[in-house]
Design a protein around this motif. Structure first.
Motif, PDB file in Angstrom:
ATOM      1  N   LYS A 102       0.846  -1.202   0.000  1.00 64.13           N
ATOM      2  CA  LYS A 102       0.000   0.000   0.000  1.00 64.13           C
ATOM      3  C   LYS A 102       0.878   1.248   0.000  1.00 64.13           C
ATOM      4  O   LYS A 102       0.486   2.283  -0.531  1.00 64.13           O
ATOM      5  N   ALA A 117      -6.715   9.631  -0.596  1.00 66.26           N
ATOM      6  CA  ALA A 117      -6.711  10.247   0.738  1.00 66.26           C
ATOM      7  C   ALA A 117      -5.291  10.654   1.121  1.00 66.26           C
ATOM      8  O   ALA A 117      -4.338   9.943   0.802  1.00 66.26           O
ATOM      9  N   VAL A 140      -7.911   6.335   9.460  1.00 67.03           N
ATOM     10  CA  VAL A 140      -7.897   5.013   8.836  1.00 67.03           C
ATOM     11  C   VAL A 140      -6.483   4.466   8.935  1.00 67.03           C
ATOM     12  O   VAL A 140      -5.522   5.148   8.571  1.00 67.03           O
ATOM     13  N   LYS A 142      -3.865   1.289   8.132  1.00 66.03           N
ATOM     14  CA  LYS A 142      -3.728   0.160   7.203  1.00 66.03           C
ATOM     15  C   LYS A 142      -2.357  -0.496   7.334  1.00 66.03           C
ATOM     16  O   LYS A 142      -1.342   0.197   7.369  1.00 66.03           O
ATOM     17  N   VAL A 152      -7.341  -3.297   7.290  1.00 60.85           N
ATOM     18  CA  VAL A 152      -7.739  -1.894   7.326  1.00 60.85           C
ATOM     19  C   VAL A 152      -8.666  -1.637   8.514  1.00 60.85           C
ATOM     20  O   VAL A 152      -9.629  -2.368   8.715  1.00 60.85           O
ATOM     21  N   VAL A 154     -10.907   1.385  10.511  1.00 61.30           N
ATOM     22  CA  VAL A 154     -11.399   2.752  10.581  1.00 61.30           C
ATOM     23  C   VAL A 154     -11.628   3.037  12.069  1.00 61.30           C
ATOM     24  O   VAL A 154     -12.502   2.436  12.691  1.00 61.30           O
ATOM     25  N   GLU A 184      -4.337   7.201   7.217  1.00 63.42           N
ATOM     26  CA  GLU A 184      -4.962   7.987   6.147  1.00 63.42           C
ATOM     27  C   GLU A 184      -6.052   8.883   6.682  1.00 63.42           C
ATOM     28  O   GLU A 184      -6.731   8.546   7.646  1.00 63.42           O
ATOM     29  N   GLU A 185      -6.274   9.927   5.942  1.00 63.90           N
ATOM     30  CA  GLU A 185      -7.433  10.792   6.143  1.00 63.90           C
ATOM     31  C   GLU A 185      -8.693   9.948   5.890  1.00 63.90           C
ATOM     32  O   GLU A 185      -8.705   9.103   5.001  1.00 63.90           O
ATOM     33  N   PHE A 186      -9.724  10.178   6.677  1.00 62.28           N
ATOM     34  CA  PHE A 186     -10.983   9.449   6.516  1.00 62.28           C
ATOM     35  C   PHE A 186     -11.826  10.128   5.439  1.00 62.28           C
ATOM     36  O   PHE A 186     -12.102  11.323   5.512  1.00 62.28           O
ATOM     37  N   MET A 187     -12.204   9.386   4.429  1.00 64.28           N
ATOM     38  CA  MET A 187     -13.001   9.966   3.336  1.00 64.28           C
ATOM     39  C   MET A 187     -14.446   9.469   3.459  1.00 64.28           C
ATOM     40  O   MET A 187     -14.701   8.419   4.037  1.00 64.28           O
ATOM     41  N   GLU A 191     -19.022   4.060  -2.305  1.00 59.85           N
ATOM     42  CA  GLU A 191     -17.864   3.309  -2.824  1.00 59.85           C
ATOM     43  C   GLU A 191     -18.262   2.536  -4.070  1.00 59.85           C
ATOM     44  O   GLU A 191     -19.300   1.877  -4.093  1.00 59.85           O
ATOM     45  N   LYS A 213     -18.636  -5.471   2.034  1.00 59.87           N
ATOM     46  CA  LYS A 213     -17.494  -6.051   2.750  1.00 59.87           C
ATOM     47  C   LYS A 213     -17.859  -6.559   4.141  1.00 59.87           C
ATOM     48  O   LYS A 213     -17.247  -7.497   4.632  1.00 59.87           O
ATOM     49  N   MET A 272     -13.763   5.915  -4.007  1.00 62.81           N
ATOM     50  CA  MET A 272     -14.774   6.573  -3.195  1.00 62.81           C
ATOM     51  C   MET A 272     -15.187   7.834  -3.924  1.00 62.81           C
ATOM     52  O   MET A 272     -14.324   8.624  -4.353  1.00 62.81           O
ATOM     53  N   VAL A 281      -9.380   4.450  -3.165  1.00 62.16           N
ATOM     54  CA  VAL A 281      -9.266   3.870  -1.824  1.00 62.16           C
ATOM     55  C   VAL A 281      -8.180   2.803  -1.853  1.00 62.16           C
ATOM     56  O   VAL A 281      -7.343   2.712  -0.972  1.00 62.16           O
TER      57      VAL A 281
HETATM   58  P1  AMP Z   1      -9.243  -1.297   1.539  1.00 54.37           P
HETATM   59  O1  AMP Z   1      -8.879  -2.708   1.902  1.00 54.37           O
HETATM   60  O2  AMP Z   1      -8.082  -0.367   1.461  1.00 54.37           O
HETATM   61  O3  AMP Z   1     -10.185  -1.232   0.391  1.00 54.37           O
HETATM   62  O4  AMP Z   1     -10.172  -0.780   2.745  1.00 54.37           O
HETATM   63  C1  AMP Z   1     -11.307  -1.502   3.167  1.00 54.37           C
HETATM   64  C2  AMP Z   1     -12.448  -0.560   3.407  1.00 54.37           C
HETATM   65  O5  AMP Z   1     -12.094   0.408   4.418  1.00 54.37           O
HETATM   66  C3  AMP Z   1     -12.804   0.270   2.203  1.00 54.37           C
HETATM   67  O6  AMP Z   1     -13.650  -0.416   1.337  1.00 54.37           O
HETATM   68  C4  AMP Z   1     -13.457   1.472   2.842  1.00 54.37           C
HETATM   69  O7  AMP Z   1     -14.797   1.198   3.166  1.00 54.37           O
HETATM   70  C5  AMP Z   1     -12.684   1.654   4.095  1.00 54.37           C
HETATM   71  N1  AMP Z   1     -11.631   2.667   3.877  1.00 54.37           N
HETATM   72  C6  AMP Z   1     -10.372   2.442   3.452  1.00 54.37           C
HETATM   73  N2  AMP Z   1      -9.686   3.606   3.349  1.00 54.37           N
HETATM   74  C7  AMP Z   1     -10.535   4.584   3.707  1.00 54.37           C
HETATM   75  C8  AMP Z   1     -10.430   6.008   3.849  1.00 54.37           C
HETATM   76  N3  AMP Z   1      -9.282   6.644   3.606  1.00 54.37           N
HETATM   77  N4  AMP Z   1     -11.517   6.687   4.249  1.00 54.37           N
HETATM   78  C9  AMP Z   1     -12.669   6.047   4.543  1.00 54.37           C
HETATM   79  N5  AMP Z   1     -12.837   4.718   4.463  1.00 54.37           N
HETATM   80  C10 AMP Z   1     -11.784   3.984   4.047  1.00 54.37           C
END
Ligand code: AMP
Ligand code: GLY
Length: 418
Positions: A102, A117, A140, A142, A152, A154, A184-187, A191, A213, A272, A281
């Motif tokens: 990542k 983000a 967020v 990761k 991941v 939140v 990360e910044e929360f967005m 999706e 998910k 997103m 994302v």
């Molecule tokens: P990912 O495995 O990176 O897709 O993250 C899994 C889930 O976490 C995503 O489908 C989003 O719902 C949530 N997520 C990941 N990154 C962010 C972010 N920066 N802001 C808000 N939600 C996030």
């Protein structure tokens, strides 16, 4: 043409099912496959990460290998096949890194101005915790590497942020994937997932999709690999598609080529749709699971032709067409998934499902005359229709015929989320 598909889940069942429609397909093999795939292809008892044995088998038996899962891609299976002179579909290791790190993906996006983000990378948990205290929550968190889609978190408050950091960096819940983390910044916003075919120069998006998910109805419970999906997404307007092509899709494959990491295969854009426009994302270096099941249900063009055009870098020479309508896949999972669950329970009713509904097997095995559960996600019941509501209703008709001990599924797949 003889083909070997690597993997053994619902996604691989859908890929095999789609390849079999090609008039040019000869023998179809799948390693390791599952009990459902075994009904339509010859399953070979080699694990998806056993690179040496896959190369050896492929040299003797096939003209093309399709590598579907993330692990063998990250390990460089495509590089090894190519070195042995075998045609392979999927990104090489140096391109698959867009999913397997990542940190790499975030640095690429920053360097090339691809919207995502804001973030910081940490290898020290004290600094990471101080950063969250400074920036505030929600945040967020990761793990850097592959974590089966579960790395991941939140965090809505400082306590849960600290817990997530400890879990990844100290308890090493995801092994070495956790030695670096990203905060990360929360967005916010709906999706949408867009998978795209690319030969590294041309990029052709598939139908947009949405996946679910969380484990339980109403978006409750833990994150899973995916409990269902549908396509196309009603949020993904033509205008948004154009913006994504201009600001995200093209720049990403161009960036990879410029970096000497030409990406050939399927690239997965987790997007997103924020107030400021679409943002990335996550990237994956492969078909999504379960998004592939509904998406390939609506593909009109011969999938083998597409795979070959990508391997030969002539994707610009073929037209890719889709059927009208929507498709929906409802995952039936083992009770307890994504945590602990049992295996070996008999699955009943499969032979009663109406013929227009397709049951893709994800985690199944054979026991004497019957199918039994053999994984967290067991089946993906998939149907198409003129509208999303019809496709979803039809998929749930299929679900009603099937049962196994402690079977669980979400009852809201096809309801719009976002
Ligand atoms: P990912 O495995 O990176 O897709 O993250 C899994 C889930 O976490 C995503 O489908 C989003 O719902 C949530 N997520 C990941 N990154 C962010 C972010 N920066 N802001 C808000 N939600 C996030
Ligand atoms: N469904 C999410 C993924 O395949 O990563």
């Amino acid at each position: 043409m003889n083909v070997l598909v690597i993997g053994g889940g619902g996604r691989e069942h859908a890929i095999c099912w789609s390849l079999l429609k090609s008039p040019r397909i000869g023998k179809l093999y799948c390693a390791p496959g599952n009990a459902g795939i075994a009904q339509i292809a010859k399953c070979v008892d080699i694990s998806a990460t056993d690179i040496d044995n896959i190369v050896r088998f492929a040299e003797k038996n096939v003209d093309l290998v399709v590598v579907a899962p993330d692990n063998p891609l990250a390990l460089g299976l495509v590089n090894e096949l190519e070195s042995a002179g075998i045609r392979a579909f999927g990104p090489r290791k140096e391109a698959a890194i867009i999913e397997s790190s990542k940190v790499f993906a975030k640095e690429l996006m920053t360097k090339y101005g691809i919207p995502t983000a804001r973030y910081e990378v940490f290898t020290n948990s004290i600094e990471a915790k101080a950063y969250i205290r400074d920036k505030g929550t929600p945040a967020v968190i990761k793990a850097d590497g592959l974590a089966f889609g579960k790395g991941v978190f939140v965090a809505s408050n400082i306590g849960s942020a600290d817990n997530a950091i400890n879990l990844i960096m100290h308890e090493k819940k995801f092994g070495e994937s956790g030695s670096r983390i990203i905060i990360e910044e929360f967005m916010t916003g709906p999706e949408v997932t867009v998978l795209a075919f690319t030969d590294g120069k041309t990029i052709v998006p598939m139908l947009s999709s949405q996946d679910y998910k969380r484990a339980y109805t109403g978006d409750l419970g833990a994150n899973t690999g995916g409990m269902g999906a549908f396509c196309p997404s009603p949020y993904y307007s033509e205008e948004i598609a154009d913006t994504c092509m201009e600001k995200i899709f093209r720049p990403t494959i161009d960036a990879m080529r410029i970096e000497g990491r030409m990406f050939k295969g399927v690239i997965y854009f987790g997007l997103m749709l924020t107030q400021q426009g679409p943002r990335v994302v996550e990237y994956n270096a492969r078909f999504g699971d379960p998004e592939t099941q509904p998406i390939l249900s609506l593909l009109k063009t011969d999938l083998l032709d597409i795979f070959e055009a990508i391997v030969d870098e002539r994707l610009d020479k073929i037209a890719i067409e889709w059927k009208y309508g929507s498709a929906c896949c409802v995952v039936m999972a083992s009770g307890g998934y994504p945590e602990r669950f049992g295996k070996g329970y008999e699955i009943t009713g499969l032979d009663q499902v109406p013929g227009d509904i397709t049951v893709f097997h994800a985690g199944t095995a054979r026991s004497e005359d019957s199918f039994v559960t053999n994984g967290g996600r067991v089946l993906g019941i998939t149907a198409t229709g003129n509208s999303l509501a019809i496709a979803a209703a039809r998929a749930y008709v299929g679900v009603r015929f099937i049962d196994f001990y402690l079977a669980h599924y979400r009852s809201d797949i096809g309801h719009i989320i976002g």
